[in-house]
Write an enzyme that holds these catalytic residues in place. Structure first.
Site, mmCIF file in Angstrom:
data_model
loop_
_atom_site.group_PDB
_atom_site.id
_atom_site.type_symbol
_atom_site.label_atom_id
_atom_site.label_comp_id
_atom_site.label_asym_id
_atom_site.label_seq_id
_atom_site.Cartn_x
_atom_site.Cartn_y
_atom_site.Cartn_z
ATOM 1 C CG PHE A 199 -10.072 -9.424 11.265
ATOM 2 C CD1 PHE A 199 -8.820 -9.829 11.727
ATOM 3 C CD2 PHE A 199 -10.329 -9.479 9.903
ATOM 4 C CE1 PHE A 199 -7.841 -10.273 10.840
ATOM 5 C CE2 PHE A 199 -9.354 -9.933 9.013
ATOM 6 C CZ PHE A 199 -8.123 -10.332 9.488
ATOM 7 C CD GLN A 200 -7.577 -7.212 7.687
ATOM 8 O OE1 GLN A 200 -8.458 -6.975 6.874
ATOM 9 N NE2 GLN A 200 -6.406 -7.718 7.341
ATOM 10 C CG MET B 149 22.391 12.120 3.215
ATOM 11 S SD MET B 149 23.586 13.265 2.497
ATOM 12 C CE MET B 149 22.672 13.902 1.102
ATOM 13 C CE LYS C 143 -17.279 -6.489 3.267
ATOM 14 N NZ LYS C 143 -16.632 -7.784 3.532
ATOM 15 C CD GLU D 180 -1.771 -2.387 1.552
ATOM 16 O OE1 GLU D 180 -0.573 -2.641 1.848
ATOM 17 O OE2 GLU D 180 -2.685 -3.221 1.650
HETATM 18 C C1 LIG Z 1 12.289 5.637 5.227
HETATM 19 C C2 LIG Z 1 13.554 6.293 5.569
HETATM 20 N N1 LIG Z 1 14.373 5.749 6.503
HETATM 21 C C3 LIG Z 1 15.552 6.355 6.804
HETATM 22 C C4 LIG Z 1 15.924 7.519 6.199
HETATM 23 C C5 LIG Z 1 17.242 8.176 6.577
HETATM 24 N N2 LIG Z 1 18.143 8.240 5.419
HETATM 25 C C6 LIG Z 1 18.280 9.340 4.671
HETATM 26 S S1 LIG Z 1 19.332 9.142 3.392
HETATM 27 C C7 LIG Z 1 19.658 7.553 3.847
HETATM 28 C C8 LIG Z 1 20.609 6.702 3.046
HETATM 29 C C9 LIG Z 1 20.095 6.350 1.714
HETATM 30 O O1 LIG Z 1 20.933 5.398 1.146
HETATM 31 P P1 LIG Z 1 20.858 5.018 -0.383
HETATM 32 O O2 LIG Z 1 19.448 4.845 -0.801
HETATM 33 O O3 LIG Z 1 21.768 3.885 -0.655
HETATM 34 O O4 LIG Z 1 21.356 6.338 -1.108
HETATM 35 P P2 LIG Z 1 22.767 7.090 -1.093
HETATM 36 O O5 LIG Z 1 22.719 8.117 -0.015
HETATM 37 O O6 LIG Z 1 23.841 6.072 -0.875
HETATM 38 O O7 LIG Z 1 22.825 7.728 -2.435
HETATM 39 C C10 LIG Z 1 18.946 7.210 4.993
HETATM 40 C C11 LIG Z 1 19.027 5.919 5.678
HETATM 41 C C12 LIG Z 1 15.022 8.058 5.254
HETATM 42 N N3 LIG Z 1 15.268 9.205 4.626
HETATM 43 N N4 LIG Z 1 13.871 7.421 4.938
#
Ligand SMILES: Cc1ncc(C[n+]2csc(CCOP(=O)(O)OP(=O)(O)O)c2C)c(N)n1
Lengths: 564, 163
Positions: free
Chosen positions: A112-113, A477, A162, A50
């Site tokens: 439920f749900q 990042m 529902k 979803e």
């Molecule tokens: C759902 C979610 N969880 C955690 C984060 C924190 N976060 C921001 S950037 C990042 C790393 C992303 O890694 P990747 O997709 O490999 O991209 P890169 O930075 O290596 O280009 C994380 C964990 C986020 N933005 N969204």
């Protein structure tokens, strides 16, 4: 004509002009699915999670300017949709999300749900409704679309028990609606517009700063005309890219934490700032105490609560961005107003000096693929014409820096919430909206795994998305922040045990490519783009330790950037 | 600064939680909140007492106005206004304290609305300040229970909050 609630939902969607509903079935929405089954006007797209449904509807909305629609079941269906709803909320994207609910007589019984979907989504929607009577259903749906798409847009949830979908009522498409408590302003205050123009014409160092609001408000055309007429420098936020042609000389690039040196320096030194459809987000302003301290600020926005929220402004103009800009253009032409050309010349000379630092330059290598290089080449190979979605991380920033968007609605990313997992499903929405256009999803090996299951949806509907996976084996990042601010203690940012993305793509029925050498980058991109009817997963093995520059550390001023 | 904000809102399920949720989500403070339907059953009138700098109060009113269920609002403290709150207080009333409490109630123009051999229940209306002063004046050891309605208010003169 008497219809069941389920039939009313489907009929209404057709009458409202909805083409696609992104969804996933379950007990509470079975009547609605049955009604969908019996018709051909509204096409239902079956996602695999979803979250994917809401992001896909969101991507569709961002790529078209029309509302996106999602349909999910009660309980876990609704909670899975929440991330997508919050993502749309933070970026003001018009979305209508229909959630099934347990029958009215069971509400509150821990059935439920059952979850309190209205309660859970309340803080991340523009508005939400629980339909208690089938006779209100059509009107509530109309209100939902009206609220989602007008004023400052946003997601609206309609929770439908529902039994309401089984009950019958007379249906007539409600053409008109009146909401006494919701009347968004459109026209800007003429006195304020004139005061703003006076300030703009007197400016020696003006700067235009625009955000996602210009795109949402359909103001790109008038923004471009006004900016060119005035000869002022302009910057766009991460959400605003494409509102002004990215290849134009007056464009200084993106501003903010990973913005260009010239954009941030021009912000810091300007004497009149014209903020348009932007909200002074902390990733843009840095330290608000130091933000544009020399400037008088004009702020045009449709949402009064955006004005003077983070930064006190001098001339607020509440109204639809496009209306206000058109009004400005009209007055400028009518009164033959002229900016201060001499002062502007000196200002541009200063800006060109800043621009000459070439802050986005990077060290090219023959050995290892630089992520920036991939995006630079992606831009060239697609001639800047692709719809580009992204996930969240370094790759997102590089995409924003290196892909130049000349048109609005082409750059699709989760700016406000920063939702990893957004890119692929958003690309599906964009591809449905523009079946013949190139849609690219720029992602990282971390983000792509958050909604990877949607590769299956892409196969089912033959979506020829091009995935550019910048695989640095790190949550890049996070790693960058750990390198800069935690003395290189890389806690949990190494992506171990990665799948073989080529075989993964193949097992989903797509084309997979691994690209390991810089010399292979362009041929691979070209080959992938030639496969017009296939999804191609390009796994670029990139430099593991590359960082995004420039960077303004959190809490610093816009003139305190870290350059390479 | 303390502000009293009067709100007309749709008398819909969930409207109250939208307002309460807004205050908690954005970290605004609520000193008191009262709500009840008006003469028009489709509308409720809410009174919120809050504190904050001018900037914060401006944000609060803007954010409230943004809620779809909010029809209209007014910051009563911006003009002349009347503020009322009701206090019900149950006190231990034995021996000499009975006389003393009756006198105090008189001075504050309250009334004793329930009596037992051991207790008085006193009703008092006025500004929050007046109620505070009354509670202050009663010996701590005598107070068994207090309940306050929260502030309601209305503008003075011809200014009226209506559709
Ligand atoms: C759902 C979610 N969880 C955690 C984060 C924190 N976060 C921001 S950037 C990042 C790393 C992303 O890694 P990747 O997709 O490999 O991209 P890169 O930075 O290596 O280009 C994380 C964990 C986020 N933005 N969204």
């Amino acid at each position: 004509m008497e219809l069941t609630g389920a039939e009313i939902v489907v009929r209404f969607l057709k009458d409202e002009g909805v083409k696609y509903v992104f969804g996933y079935p379950g007990g509470a929405v079975l009547h609605i699915y049955d009604a969908l089954y019996k018709q051909q006007d509204v096409e239902h797209i079956l996602v695999r999670h979803e979250q994917g449904a809401t992001h896909a509807a969101d991507g569709y909305a961002r790529a078209t300017g029309k509302p996106g629609v999602a349909l999910v079941t009660s309980g876990p269906g609704a909670t899975n949709a929440v991330t997508g709803i919050a993502t749309a909320y933070m970026d003001s994207i018009p979305l209508v999300v229909l959630t099934g609910q347990v029958p009215t007589h069971l509400i509150g019984n821990d059935a439920f749900q059952e979850v309190d979907s209205v309660g859970i989504t309340r803080p991340c929607v523009k508005h939400n409704f629980l339909v208690k009577d089938v006779r209100d259903l059509a009107m509530i749906l109309k209100k939902a679309f009206y609220i989602a798409t007008t004023g400052r847009p946003g997601p609206v949830v309609v929770d439908i028990p529902k039994d309401v979908t089984a009950a019958k009522a007379d249906y007539k498409y409600p053409k008109q609606i009146a909401l006494r408590s919701y009347r968004p302003v459109t026209k800007g205050h003429i006195g304020q517009i004139k005061r703003a123009l006076k300030l703009m014409m007197a400016a020696e160092r003006p700067m235009i700063y625009t955000g996602g609001g210009v795109i949402l408000g359909g103001g790109s055309g008038s923004l471009t005309e006004l900016t060119r007429l005035l000869g002022f420098p302009i910057t766009n936020t991460l959400m605003g890219l494409g509102a002004y042609p990215g290849t134009d000389k007056q464009f200084l690039g993106m501003l903010g934490m990973h913005g260009t040196y010239e954009a941030n320096m021009a912000m810091h030194h300007c004497d009149v700032l014209i903020a348009i459809g932007a909200r002074f987000d902390d990733r843009v302003t840095g330290n608000v105490e130091k933000f544009c301290s020399k400037a008088k600020i004009i702020h045009i926005d449709i949402d009064p609560s955006s004005i003077s929220k983070n930064v006190r402004v001098d001339i607020p103009i509440v109204g639809n961005v496009d209306n206000v800009l058109k009004e400005m253009l009209r007055i400028i032409k009518e009164k033959n107003l002229k900016p201060r050309r001499e002062a502007l010349k000196a200002w541009w000379a200063q800006i060109e000096e800043w621009r000459a630092t070439d802050c986005l330059k990077y060290q090219q290598s023959d050995e290892v693929i630089k992520p920036q290089y991939v995006l630079e080449q992606l831009y060239k190979v697609t001639r800047g014409n692709a719809f580009v979605t992204s996930d969240v991380g370094q790759h997102q920033m590089w995409a924003a820096q290196f892909y130049k968007f000349d048109k609005p609605h082409r750059w699709i990313n989760s700016g406000g919430l920063g939702t990893m997992g957004f890119g692929l499903p958003a690309a599906m929405g964009a591809q449905f909206a523009h079946p013949r256009s190139t849609v690219v999803c720029v992602t990282g090996e971390g983000s792509i795994q958050m909604c990877i299951q949607e590769l299956s949806t892409c196969l089912q509907y033959g979506l020829p998305i091009k995935i550019v996976n910048l695989n640095n084996r790190y949550l890049g990042m996070v790693r960058q922040w750990q390198e800069f601010f935690y003395q290189g203690r890389y806690a949990m940012s190494y992506m171990d045990a990665l799948p073989d993305f080529v075989r993964l793509a193949e097992s989903y029925g797509h084309v997979g490519m691994r690209i390991e050498k810089p010399a292979e980058v362009v041929p691979a991109l070209k080959e992938a783009m030639k496969m017009k009817d296939r999804l191609v997963f390009m796994d670029f093995i990139t430099d593991q330790t590359e960082n995004v520059y420039p960077m303004i550390p959190a809490g610093a001023g816009l003139n305190e950037m870290i350059l390479v | 600064m303390r502000h009293i904000i009067s709100i007309l809102l749709e008398n819909e399920a969930g409207a109250l939680s939208r307002v309460a949720g807004l205050f908690s989500a954005r970290g605004y403070n609520i000193e008191s909140l009262t709500v009840a339907p008006t003469e028009d059953p489709s509308l409720s009138r809410m009174t919120v007492v809050t504190r904050g700098s001018d900037e914060i109060i401006e944000q609060i009113t803007k954010q409230l106005n943004k809620l779809i269920d909010v029809v209209k609002l007014q910051d009563l403290t911006e003009g002349a206004h009347i503020e009322r709150e009701m206090l019900l207080i149950k006190v231990k009333a034995v021996d000499g304290a009975r006389e003393e409490l009756m006198r105090l109630t008189d001075i504050f123009r309250g009334s004793i609305i329930d009596v037992t051999g051991q207790t008085f229940t006193i009703e008092l209306t006025g500004t929050s300040e007046k109620l505070d002063a009354f509670i202050e004046a009663v010996d701590d050891k005598l107070i068994l229970e207090t309940v306050r309605s929260g502030v309601t208010g209305i503008a003075r003169g011809e200014r009226a909050l209506r559709l």
